[in-house]
Design a protein around this motif. Structure first.
Motif, PDB file in Angstrom:
ATOM      1  N   ARG A  83       0.825  -1.204   0.000  1.00 48.29           N
ATOM      2  CA  ARG A  83       0.000   0.000   0.000  1.00 48.29           C
ATOM      3  C   ARG A  83       0.864   1.261   0.000  1.00 48.29           C
ATOM      4  O   ARG A  83       2.076   1.217   0.207  1.00 48.29           O
ATOM      5  N   GLU A  84       0.202   2.375  -0.209  1.00 48.29           N
ATOM      6  CA  GLU A  84       0.893   3.658  -0.245  1.00 48.29           C
ATOM      7  C   GLU A  84       1.611   3.953   1.060  1.00 48.29           C
ATOM      8  O   GLU A  84       2.674   4.581   1.083  1.00 48.29           O
ATOM      9  N   ASN A  85       1.051   3.483   2.194  1.00 46.81           N
ATOM     10  CA  ASN A  85       1.676   3.718   3.504  1.00 46.81           C
ATOM     11  C   ASN A  85       2.764   2.700   3.845  1.00 46.81           C
ATOM     12  O   ASN A  85       3.306   2.718   4.939  1.00 46.81           O
ATOM     13  N   GLY A  86       3.061   1.793   2.916  1.00 47.51           N
ATOM     14  CA  GLY A  86       4.128   0.812   3.133  1.00 47.51           C
ATOM     15  C   GLY A  86       3.656  -0.523   3.669  1.00 47.51           C
ATOM     16  O   GLY A  86       4.456  -1.466   3.739  1.00 47.51           O
ATOM     17  N   GLU A  87       2.386  -0.633   4.047  1.00 49.27           N
ATOM     18  CA  GLU A  87       1.883  -1.920   4.533  1.00 49.27           C
ATOM     19  C   GLU A  87       1.892  -2.946   3.408  1.00 49.27           C
ATOM     20  O   GLU A  87       1.512  -2.649   2.280  1.00 49.27           O
ATOM     21  N   LYS A  88       2.316  -4.151   3.756  1.00 47.44           N
ATOM     22  CA  LYS A  88       2.506  -5.210   2.770  1.00 47.44           C
ATOM     23  C   LYS A  88       1.515  -6.346   3.035  1.00 47.44           C
ATOM     24  O   LYS A  88       1.357  -6.791   4.174  1.00 47.44           O
ATOM     25  N   ASP A 148      -5.524   1.546  -2.453  1.00 47.95           N
ATOM     26  CA  ASP A 148      -4.315   2.361  -2.556  1.00 47.95           C
ATOM     27  C   ASP A 148      -3.043   1.507  -2.662  1.00 47.95           C
ATOM     28  O   ASP A 148      -1.986   1.875  -2.147  1.00 47.95           O
ATOM     29  N   TYR A 149      -3.140   0.360  -3.347  1.00 49.79           N
ATOM     30  CA  TYR A 149      -1.935  -0.415  -3.609  1.00 49.79           C
ATOM     31  C   TYR A 149      -1.094   0.310  -4.667  1.00 49.79           C
ATOM     32  O   TYR A 149      -1.596   0.673  -5.742  1.00 49.79           O
ATOM     33  N   THR A 150       0.178   0.506  -4.357  1.00 50.86           N
ATOM     34  CA  THR A 150       1.063   1.237  -5.271  1.00 50.86           C
ATOM     35  C   THR A 150       2.361   0.495  -5.556  1.00 50.86           C
ATOM     36  O   THR A 150       3.246   1.051  -6.210  1.00 50.86           O
ATOM     37  N   LYS A 232       7.860  -0.189  -7.555  1.00 55.41           N
ATOM     38  CA  LYS A 232       6.907   0.886  -7.294  1.00 55.41           C
ATOM     39  C   LYS A 232       6.023   1.108  -8.524  1.00 55.41           C
ATOM     40  O   LYS A 232       6.343   0.685  -9.633  1.00 55.41           O
TER      41      LYS A 232
END
Length: 303
Positions: A83-88, A148-150, A232
């Motif tokens: 995700r955009e916040n770094g959560e995997k 919000d997967y990036t 990314k």
């Protein structure tokens, strides 16, 4: 507890149900919070053109050589969306009984859920006439339903606990003899065979190195050579992961590889002392080099 010990303690049927519960639990947890199925698409190319078994590609590498494909397969494990916040969030793989599966391995006395899938880009046609007509270019599974997967992450490799099993006794997708390397009693994580300049074979086989032992007594390797790739700009359903052979071989001199003495094999077999590996291994997430995964001119990138 190892599988044999688990069977002894619970009985075979009890052990089977226990392992099934461990595999199913992540999907149940996803379902409670909302999930969606995603298909991570992969593609093989040469400068934007699809990589085909019935085509030739000119001016490849430092030697501007003509290439033809002979074989291209790869194992990927631990595929996850970021995700955009770094959560995997690792994909809970669809159990198709052929191309991909989840399993439970024991690591330091604890159970871990591992995933592995095989990609197959050759269709048995043209110069790939030793292969099969089946191809597979996606990894399918469940993830939490975020918008919000990036990014995407995966490892080119096989879970270490499964890497040195006897290939005749394992389940798909690890039961592919052509991906087994008998000298190391382990798998080729990536197998790319091409014909360079007309008739000369050239290979890039990503695998563990410096291995001793056998599957029966255990195998130890000085280098596992499993590169984790983070890319990314990946949007599920819109993006795909590209393997570009022109980028991979940009610095390769096909005309002067494998002299039979200091460099006995034309190509790279993932050995630390192989001079041809210096420009190839960094592009699969190992070591460092001028071209690394994710760049616009890289072997592995998002499109």
């Amino acid at each position: 507890m190892a599988a044999r010990g688990l069977s002894a303690a619970l009985g075979w049927e009890g052990a089977r149900k226990h392992l099934l519960l461990v595999l199913v639990a992540p999907a149940l947890l996803l379902a409670c919070g909302g999930e969606r199925q995603v298909a991570i698409q992969f593609a093989a190319q040469v400068r934007g053109e699809p990589l085909r078994c019935d085509a030739s590609y000119e001016k490849i590498g430092a030697s501007k050589t003509t290439l033809q494909l002979l074989d291209f397969k790869a194992y990927v494990r631990g595929v996850a969306l970021v995700r955009e916040n770094g959560e995997k969030y690792p994909l809970v793989l669809e159990q198709d009984g052929h191309w991909q599966r989840e399993t439970v391995v024991m690591r330091k006395g604890r159970r871990h859920r591992e995933t592995v899938a095989m990609l197959d880009f050759e269709d048995g046609a043209g110069t790939c006439n030793t292969g099969s007509p089946e191809t597979h270019t996606e990894v399918v599974g469940l993830v939490p339903d975020f918008d919000d997967y990036t990014g995407v992450e995966f490892t080119l490799g096989v879970p270490p606990e499964l890497n040195h099993k006897n290939v005749e006794w394992v389940e798909p997708p690890l039961n592919v003899p052509s991906m087994w390397w008998s000298l190391t009693n382990g798998y080729r994580f990536l197998r790319l065979d091409v014909r360079a300049g007309g008739n000369r074979p050239y290979v890039f086989h990503l695998r563990a190195d410096g291995c001793t032992g056998t599957p029966d007594i255990g195998v130890n390797c000085s280098a596992e050579n499993q590169g984790t790739i983070f890319l990314k700009g990946f949007v599920p359903g819109q993006s795909r992961i590209v393997f570009d052979l022109a980028a991979l071989f940009a610095q390769t001199d096909f005309e002067h590889s494998g002299d039979g003495m200091t460099d006995p094999v034309a190509g790279c077999l993932s050995s630390a002392d192989d001079p041809e590996c210096a420009s190839l291994l960094p592009q699969v997430g190992l070591g460092s080099g001028p071209i690394t995964p994710g760049r616009a001119d890289a072997f592995i990138r998002v499109e």
